[in-house]
Design a protein around this motif. Structure first.
Motif, PDB file in Angstrom:
ATOM      1  N   LYS A   1      17.997   9.797 -10.760  1.00  0.00           N
ATOM      2  CA  LYS A   1      17.224  10.997 -10.441  1.00  0.00           C
ATOM      3  C   LYS A   1      18.098  12.231 -10.214  1.00  0.00           C
ATOM      4  O   LYS A   1      19.026  12.218  -9.423  1.00  0.00           O
ATOM      5  CB  LYS A   1      16.351  10.730  -9.209  1.00  0.00           C
ATOM      6  CG  LYS A   1      15.283   9.658  -9.464  1.00  0.00           C
ATOM      7  CD  LYS A   1      14.271  10.117 -10.523  1.00  0.00           C
ATOM      8  CE  LYS A   1      13.263   9.065 -10.941  1.00  0.00           C
ATOM      9  NZ  LYS A   1      13.673   8.204 -12.048  1.00  0.00           N
TER      10      LYS A   1
ATOM     11  N   THR B   1      12.970   1.540 -13.988  1.00  0.00           N
ATOM     12  CA  THR B   1      13.508   1.578 -12.622  1.00  0.00           C
ATOM     13  C   THR B   1      14.533   2.699 -12.511  1.00  0.00           C
ATOM     14  O   THR B   1      15.032   3.186 -13.526  1.00  0.00           O
ATOM     15  CB  THR B   1      14.131   0.208 -12.238  1.00  0.00           C
ATOM     16  OG1 THR B   1      14.514   0.224 -10.860  1.00  0.00           O
ATOM     17  CG2 THR B   1      15.332  -0.142 -13.102  1.00  0.00           C
ATOM     18  N   GLN B   2      14.843   3.105 -11.264  1.00  0.00           N
ATOM     19  CA  GLN B   2      15.712   4.276 -11.105  1.00  0.00           C
ATOM     20  C   GLN B   2      17.184   3.947 -10.911  1.00  0.00           C
ATOM     21  O   GLN B   2      17.996   4.859 -10.768  1.00  0.00           O
ATOM     22  CB  GLN B   2      15.202   5.163  -9.959  1.00  0.00           C
ATOM     23  CG  GLN B   2      15.230   4.531  -8.582  1.00  0.00           C
ATOM     24  CD  GLN B   2      13.877   3.945  -8.202  1.00  0.00           C
ATOM     25  OE1 GLN B   2      13.184   3.339  -9.018  1.00  0.00           O
ATOM     26  NE2 GLN B   2      13.494   4.087  -6.942  1.00  0.00           N
TER      27      GLN B   2
ATOM     28  N   SER C   1       6.336  -1.085 -14.330  1.00  0.00           N
ATOM     29  CA  SER C   1       6.805   0.160 -13.745  1.00  0.00           C
ATOM     30  C   SER C   1       6.347   0.195 -12.306  1.00  0.00           C
ATOM     31  O   SER C   1       5.903  -0.797 -11.740  1.00  0.00           O
ATOM     32  CB  SER C   1       6.259   1.334 -14.571  1.00  0.00           C
ATOM     33  OG  SER C   1       6.775   2.563 -14.098  1.00  0.00           O
TER      34      SER C   1
ATOM     35  N   GLY D   1       6.210   3.147  -8.679  1.00  0.00           N
ATOM     36  CA  GLY D   1       7.060   2.438  -7.743  1.00  0.00           C
ATOM     37  C   GLY D   1       8.345   1.944  -8.387  1.00  0.00           C
ATOM     38  O   GLY D   1       8.642   2.232  -9.526  1.00  0.00           O
TER      39      GLY D   1
ATOM     40  N   ASP E   1       5.206  11.522 -10.591  1.00  0.00           N
ATOM     41  CA  ASP E   1       3.857  11.518 -11.194  1.00  0.00           C
ATOM     42  C   ASP E   1       3.075  10.269 -10.816  1.00  0.00           C
ATOM     43  O   ASP E   1       1.931  10.089 -11.254  1.00  0.00           O
ATOM     44  CB  ASP E   1       3.932  11.706 -12.721  1.00  0.00           C
ATOM     45  CG  ASP E   1       4.667  10.567 -13.431  1.00  0.00           C
ATOM     46  OD1 ASP E   1       4.980   9.536 -12.794  1.00  0.00           O
ATOM     47  OD2 ASP E   1       4.940  10.710 -14.646  1.00  0.00           O
ATOM     48  N   SER E   2       3.690   9.386 -10.026  1.00  0.00           N
ATOM     49  CA  SER E   2       3.022   8.147  -9.599  1.00  0.00           C
ATOM     50  C   SER E   2       3.158   7.960  -8.091  1.00  0.00           C
ATOM     51  O   SER E   2       3.354   6.842  -7.610  1.00  0.00           O
ATOM     52  CB  SER E   2       3.636   6.947 -10.332  1.00  0.00           C
ATOM     53  OG  SER E   2       3.567   7.145 -11.734  1.00  0.00           O
TER      54      SER E   2
ATOM     55  N   ASN F   1       7.428  17.215 -15.935  1.00  0.00           N
ATOM     56  CA  ASN F   1       6.072  17.749 -15.820  1.00  0.00           C
ATOM     57  C   ASN F   1       5.974  18.349 -14.418  1.00  0.00           C
ATOM     58  O   ASN F   1       5.940  17.615 -13.433  1.00  0.00           O
ATOM     59  CB  ASN F   1       5.080  16.601 -16.016  1.00  0.00           C
ATOM     60  CG  ASN F   1       3.635  17.035 -15.793  1.00  0.00           C
ATOM     61  OD1 ASN F   1       3.362  18.189 -15.478  1.00  0.00           O
ATOM     62  ND2 ASN F   1       2.721  16.099 -15.954  1.00  0.00           N
TER      63      ASN F   1
ATOM     64  N   VAL G   1      15.189  12.738 -16.343  1.00  0.00           N
ATOM     65  CA  VAL G   1      14.170  13.792 -16.385  1.00  0.00           C
ATOM     66  C   VAL G   1      14.861  15.105 -16.033  1.00  0.00           C
ATOM     67  O   VAL G   1      15.612  15.178 -15.059  1.00  0.00           O
ATOM     68  CB  VAL G   1      13.042  13.478 -15.373  1.00  0.00           C
ATOM     69  CG1 VAL G   1      12.051  14.626 -15.295  1.00  0.00           C
ATOM     70  CG2 VAL G   1      12.338  12.189 -15.751  1.00  0.00           C
TER      71      VAL G   1
ATOM     72  N   GLN H   1      14.240  13.747 -20.930  1.00  0.00           N
ATOM     73  CA  GLN H   1      12.783  13.939 -20.929  1.00  0.00           C
ATOM     74  C   GLN H   1      12.467  15.152 -20.068  1.00  0.00           C
ATOM     75  O   GLN H   1      12.922  15.229 -18.930  1.00  0.00           O
ATOM     76  CB  GLN H   1      12.185  12.648 -20.382  1.00  0.00           C
ATOM     77  CG  GLN H   1      10.827  12.685 -19.790  1.00  0.00           C
ATOM     78  CD  GLN H   1      10.368  11.262 -19.468  1.00  0.00           C
ATOM     79  OE1 GLN H   1      10.552  10.318 -20.240  1.00  0.00           O
ATOM     80  NE2 GLN H   1       9.780  11.073 -18.315  1.00  0.00           N
TER      81      GLN H   1
ATOM     82  N   LYS I   1      17.640   7.171 -18.860  1.00  0.00           N
ATOM     83  CA  LYS I   1      16.669   8.237 -19.116  1.00  0.00           C
ATOM     84  C   LYS I   1      16.723   9.203 -17.936  1.00  0.00           C
ATOM     85  O   LYS I   1      16.521   8.788 -16.793  1.00  0.00           O
ATOM     86  CB  LYS I   1      15.271   7.620 -19.243  1.00  0.00           C
ATOM     87  CG  LYS I   1      14.158   8.621 -19.430  1.00  0.00           C
ATOM     88  CD  LYS I   1      12.834   7.931 -19.732  1.00  0.00           C
ATOM     89  CE  LYS I   1      12.263   7.188 -18.561  1.00  0.00           C
ATOM     90  NZ  LYS I   1      11.013   6.482 -18.846  1.00  0.00           N
TER      91      LYS I   1
ATOM     92  N   SER J   1      16.626   5.053 -14.834  1.00  0.00           N
ATOM     93  CA  SER J   1      16.323   6.483 -14.797  1.00  0.00           C
ATOM     94  C   SER J   1      16.811   7.120 -13.496  1.00  0.00           C
ATOM     95  O   SER J   1      16.037   7.356 -12.569  1.00  0.00           O
ATOM     96  CB  SER J   1      14.800   6.637 -14.963  1.00  0.00           C
ATOM     97  OG  SER J   1      14.406   7.971 -14.955  1.00  0.00           O
TER      98      SER J   1
ATOM     99  N   TRP K   1       8.607  15.428  -7.357  1.00  0.00           N
ATOM    100  CA  TRP K   1       7.709  15.624  -8.494  1.00  0.00           C
ATOM    101  C   TRP K   1       7.165  14.313  -9.058  1.00  0.00           C
ATOM    102  O   TRP K   1       6.675  14.289 -10.202  1.00  0.00           O
ATOM    103  CB  TRP K   1       8.422  16.429  -9.592  1.00  0.00           C
ATOM    104  CG  TRP K   1       9.885  16.114  -9.799  1.00  0.00           C
ATOM    105  CD1 TRP K   1      10.941  16.922  -9.461  1.00  0.00           C
ATOM    106  CD2 TRP K   1      10.467  14.943 -10.410  1.00  0.00           C
ATOM    107  NE1 TRP K   1      12.139  16.329  -9.831  1.00  0.00           N
ATOM    108  CE2 TRP K   1      11.868  15.115 -10.412  1.00  0.00           C
ATOM    109  CE3 TRP K   1       9.935  13.768 -10.956  1.00  0.00           C
ATOM    110  CZ2 TRP K   1      12.757  14.159 -10.927  1.00  0.00           C
ATOM    111  CZ3 TRP K   1      10.819  12.806 -11.463  1.00  0.00           C
ATOM    112  CH2 TRP K   1      12.198  13.017 -11.443  1.00  0.00           C
TER     113      TRP K   1
HETATM  114  C1  LIG Z   1       6.895   6.863 -12.042  1.00  0.00           C
HETATM  115  S1  LIG Z   1       8.493   6.294 -12.482  1.00  0.00           S
HETATM  116  C2  LIG Z   1       8.430   4.562 -11.978  1.00  0.00           C
HETATM  117  C3  LIG Z   1       9.705   3.801 -12.248  1.00  0.00           C
HETATM  118  C4  LIG Z   1      10.915   4.142 -11.404  1.00  0.00           C
HETATM  119  N1  LIG Z   1      10.596   4.374 -10.039  1.00  0.00           N
HETATM  120  C5  LIG Z   1      11.650   5.339 -11.980  1.00  0.00           C
HETATM  121  O1  LIG Z   1      11.535   6.433 -11.422  1.00  0.00           O
HETATM  122  O2  LIG Z   1      12.304   5.156 -12.998  1.00  0.00           O
HETATM  123  C6  LIG Z   1       8.458   6.162 -14.285  1.00  0.00           C
HETATM  124  C7  LIG Z   1       9.140   7.265 -15.029  1.00  0.00           C
HETATM  125  O3  LIG Z   1       8.417   8.471 -14.857  1.00  0.00           O
HETATM  126  C8  LIG Z   1       9.332   9.533 -14.707  1.00  0.00           C
HETATM  127  N2  LIG Z   1       8.656  10.643 -14.044  1.00  0.00           N
HETATM  128  C9  LIG Z   1       8.093  10.638 -12.819  1.00  0.00           C
HETATM  129  N3  LIG Z   1       7.553  11.830 -12.515  1.00  0.00           N
HETATM  130  C10 LIG Z   1       7.765  12.632 -13.575  1.00  0.00           C
HETATM  131  C11 LIG Z   1       7.444  13.990 -13.873  1.00  0.00           C
HETATM  132  N4  LIG Z   1       6.793  14.772 -13.010  1.00  0.00           N
HETATM  133  N5  LIG Z   1       7.820  14.490 -15.086  1.00  0.00           N
HETATM  134  C12 LIG Z   1       8.485  13.700 -15.979  1.00  0.00           C
HETATM  135  N6  LIG Z   1       8.811  12.408 -15.751  1.00  0.00           N
HETATM  136  C13 LIG Z   1       8.464  11.877 -14.568  1.00  0.00           C
HETATM  137  C14 LIG Z   1      10.437   8.898 -13.884  1.00  0.00           C
HETATM  138  O4  LIG Z   1      11.637   9.643 -13.916  1.00  0.00           O
HETATM  139  C15 LIG Z   1      10.573   7.560 -14.568  1.00  0.00           C
HETATM  140  O5  LIG Z   1      11.443   7.675 -15.662  1.00  0.00           O
END
Ligand SMILES: C[S@@+](CC[C@H](N)C(=O)[O-])C[C@H]1O[C@@H](n2cnc3c(N)ncnc32)[C@H](O)[C@@H]1O
Ligand SMILES: Nc1nc2[nH]cc(C(=O)O)c2c(=O)[nH]1
Ligand code: SF4
Ligand SMILES: [Mg+2]
Length: 240
Positions: free
Chosen positions: A129, A109-110, A80, A82, A41-42, A190, A162, A187, A160, A127, A39
């Motif tokens: 996963k 970062t994760q 952020s 990646g 978002d980036s 999405n 998700v 959080q 953090k 963060s 999922w």
């Molecule tokens: C795109 S990530 C980039 C940093 C790092 N790779 C990470 O995952 O922490 C930035 C944040 O967006 C959250 N994120 C990514 N996709 C998401 C989604 N569909 N809904 C909610 N949070 C999301 C990630 O969990 C992270 O906390």
């Protein structure tokens, strides 16, 4: 000099997530990730679709571009991706340059990799996963990172998670039990990052669901539940 792969820079905007939600910040997004969350978002930071937009940049060049974009209209830069933790000494140099200008450095970062420059970061968001991402947490690595950050004694870090579903919530609980002294932010996920138009009602529905999970759970008295604030305002728009 070691260069940094930059896929986008934007701002000033408002930090929409986590410990410093609401703070005005610039964003620098690095290219490449060691994960592939279902999922994400980036995903353009790792799925190859925007590879032609990547620029290999010196720390100094990145600062100059941020200043050209925003002048003195910021004093925080969020890095952020990646996964910015894939980048070595170039990132340390960048953080030092920010500090020389009185600008704070925040990282997303994760928790799958350590870099020594984590020691210099002002706001480190880790963060890990949950199961819905399809990724497997390397707990040994995460323990290692958390203990190094704790030894710093500056509590610049927070967690953090998700949450999309009940299994993710249990995972978040597990994370909280493992690191009880570190602030945990929850959080809502999405679940459609390509939908165009106004997604606020859908996201608020997921936030209410998560509120209700936390409200009835005595193991979760110390967590904080936050939306992705920028997504409520700007929806799935990129560069916000
Ligand atoms: C795109 S990530 C980039 C940093 C790092 N790779 C990470 O995952 O922490 C930035 C944040 O967006 C959250 N994120 C990514 N996709 C998401 C989604 N569909 N809904 C909610 N949070 C999301 C990630 O969990 C992270 O906390
Ligand atoms: N406004 C805003 N806040 C954010 N917080 C974390 C973000 C990210 O994609 O890492 C993000 C983002 O992309 N935009
Ligand atoms: S770790 Fe972060 S950037 Fe990488 S795939 Fe997952 S959400 Fe996306
Ligand atoms: Mg984002």
């Amino acid at each position: 000099m070691s260069k940094i792969p930059v896929i986008e820079m934007f701002g000033p905007t408002i930090q929409g997530e986590g410990a410093v939600i609401g703070v005005k910040t610039m964003f620098v997004r690095t290219y490449g990730c060691d994960y592939r969350c279902g999922w994400c978002d980036s995903a353009f930071t790792w799925d190859g679709t925007a590879k032609n937009k990547v620029r290999m940049m010196e720390a100094e060049e990145i600062i100059n571009e941020l200043l050209a974009l925003a002048g003195d209209n910021f004093d925080c830069v969020t890095i952020s991706g990646g996964n910015p933790a894939l980048i070595g000494e170039g990132m340390g140099t960048f953080i030092n340059l920010l500090h020389e200008r009185g600008i704070i450095a925040a990282i997303e970062t994760q928790g799958s990799k350590w870099q020594d420059w984590f020691n210099d970061v002002d706001v480190l968001t880790i963060s890990p996963k949950p199961p819905s991402s399809g990724m497997t947490t390397n707990w040994e690595m995460l323990d290692n990172i958390m203990s190094k950050m704790e030894k710093l004694g500056r509590s610049t870090h927070s967690l953090k998670v998700v949450v999309f579903d009940d299994k993710d919530f249990d995972y978040a609980k597990n994370v909280h039990q493992r690191y009880p002294n570190v602030q945990l932010f929850l959080q809502p996920g999405n679940d459609d990052v390509t939908e165009e138009g106004n997604i606020s009602a859908r996201l608020l529905g997921r936030l209410e669901w998560l509120f209700n999970k936390v409200i009835v759970d005595s193991d979760m008295n110390k967590v904080r539940v936050l939306p992705q604030l920028h997504a409520l305002i700007w929806h799935n728009k990129r560069g916000k």
